[in-house]
Scaffold this active site. Structure first.
Site, PDB file in Angstrom:
ATOM      1  N   ALA A 155       0.834  -1.201   0.000  1.00  0.00           N
ATOM      2  CA  ALA A 155       0.000   0.000   0.000  1.00  0.00           C
ATOM      3  C   ALA A 155       0.868   1.251   0.000  1.00  0.00           C
ATOM      4  O   ALA A 155       0.613   2.208  -0.751  1.00  0.00           O
ATOM      5  CB  ALA A 155      -0.922  -0.010   1.218  1.00  0.00           C
ATOM      6  N   TYR A 156       1.904   1.255   0.820  1.00  0.00           N
ATOM      7  CA  TYR A 156       2.838   2.383   0.841  1.00  0.00           C
ATOM      8  C   TYR A 156       3.496   2.556  -0.521  1.00  0.00           C
ATOM      9  O   TYR A 156       3.590   3.677  -1.048  1.00  0.00           O
ATOM     10  CB  TYR A 156       3.892   2.136   1.919  1.00  0.00           C
ATOM     11  N   GLN A 157       3.952   1.457  -1.119  1.00  0.00           N
ATOM     12  CA  GLN A 157       4.614   1.553  -2.408  1.00  0.00           C
ATOM     13  C   GLN A 157       3.665   2.053  -3.488  1.00  0.00           C
ATOM     14  O   GLN A 157       4.062   2.829  -4.359  1.00  0.00           O
ATOM     15  CB  GLN A 157       5.221   0.205  -2.775  1.00  0.00           C
ATOM     16  N   SER A 159       1.294   4.158  -3.065  1.00  0.00           N
ATOM     17  CA  SER A 159       1.167   5.606  -2.888  1.00  0.00           C
ATOM     18  C   SER A 159       2.391   6.337  -3.424  1.00  0.00           C
ATOM     19  O   SER A 159       2.278   7.426  -3.998  1.00  0.00           O
ATOM     20  CB  SER A 159       0.959   5.936  -1.401  1.00  0.00           C
ATOM     21  N   LYS A 160       3.572   5.738  -3.268  1.00  0.00           N
ATOM     22  CA  LYS A 160       4.794   6.392  -3.722  1.00  0.00           C
ATOM     23  C   LYS A 160       4.956   6.298  -5.236  1.00  0.00           C
ATOM     24  O   LYS A 160       5.549   7.190  -5.865  1.00  0.00           O
ATOM     25  CB  LYS A 160       6.001   5.808  -2.995  1.00  0.00           C
TER      26      LYS A 160
END
Length: 251
Positions: A155-157, A159-160
């Protein structure tokens, strides 16, 4: 002294700790006047007081980048205090570990609201005040996680990756207005957020550092130095660039 950011007014978002605080120190050392922004008042005021001791013009205000009214207020406060906005370091972010199917909807929505929507809101408001002057430089913060995938931080990746897409499009949209937009993609950097990643993915950070050609994690000061260059007039023909500050990890 010919300082890299002398005479520049820079907005630093996410300035109360980690990369944001270290970048603010780098920008101040390079001669910038600063508006510092974060959600936590206490740490933010401490950073501002530290930098003001060196004779720099420093102001601060709190705000949540996921809220449109907060972002507009922050940008307007910068212009009201300093008369203009020359550059912005859009660094506010949150993280979330876990396999994609185990991330809660609430956590996913919050992560996207801060990392993606927040970046878009900041760009929108920064361009609003830069456009009449026909100049400006915006530096967004992604990650090497925005350049490749790996297990446990999906999920973080995501967003990035989205921040890189926003940056590339913004470089096209706003280049004709004289506004440059670039993005930094740090590798593992010694910050409180990296400590959260260590807890979420045991051994993952150390494995990445071991796979880094320079065999070390980066520092916020190193990221700040790269951002200073992109915000400065020395990068006057640099826009739409993804700059890894990762010790060679993605080489």
């Amino acid at each position: 002294m010919n300082e890299l950011l002398s005479g520049k007014v820079i907005l630093v978002v996410g300035a109360s700790a980690g990369i944001g605080a270290d970048a603010a120190r780098a920008f101040a050392a390079d001669g910038a006047s600063l508006m510092l922004v974060a959600r936590s008042e206490g740490p933010l005021a401490e950073i501002a007081a530290e930098l003001a001791k060196d004779g720099r013009e420093v102001a601060w205000t709190t705000g949540d980048v996921s809220k449109a009214e907060d972002v507009r207020r922050v940008v307007d406060a910068t212009v009201a205090r300093f008369g203009r906005l020359d550059g912005a370091f859009n660094n506010a972010a949150t993280t979330q570990g876990g396999r994609l199917d185990r991330v809660s909807e609430e956590d996913f929505d919050r992560l996207m609201a801060v990392n993606v929507k927040g970046t878009w809101l900041l760009i929108r408001e920064e361009v609003r005040v830069m456009e009449p002057r026909g100049a400006g430089s915006i530096v967004n913060m992604s990650s090497i996680g925005g350049l490749r995938g790996s297990s446990g931080m999906g999920a973080y990746q995501a967003s990035k990756h989205a921040v890189i897409g926003l940056t590339r499009t913004a470089a096209h949209d706003f280049g004709p207005l004289g506004i440059r937009v670039n993005v930094i993609a740090p590798g593992p950097t010694e910050t409180p957020m990296l400590d959260q990643t260590r807890l979420a993915i045991p051994g993952g950070v150390e494995a990445r550092i071991a796979a880094t050609p320079l065999r070390k994690a980066g520092t916020g000061a190193e990221v700040g130095a790269a951002a200073s260059f992109l915000l400065s007039d020395r990068a006057s023909h640099v826009s739409g660039v993804i700059l890894p500050v990762d010790g060679g990890f993605v080489a």
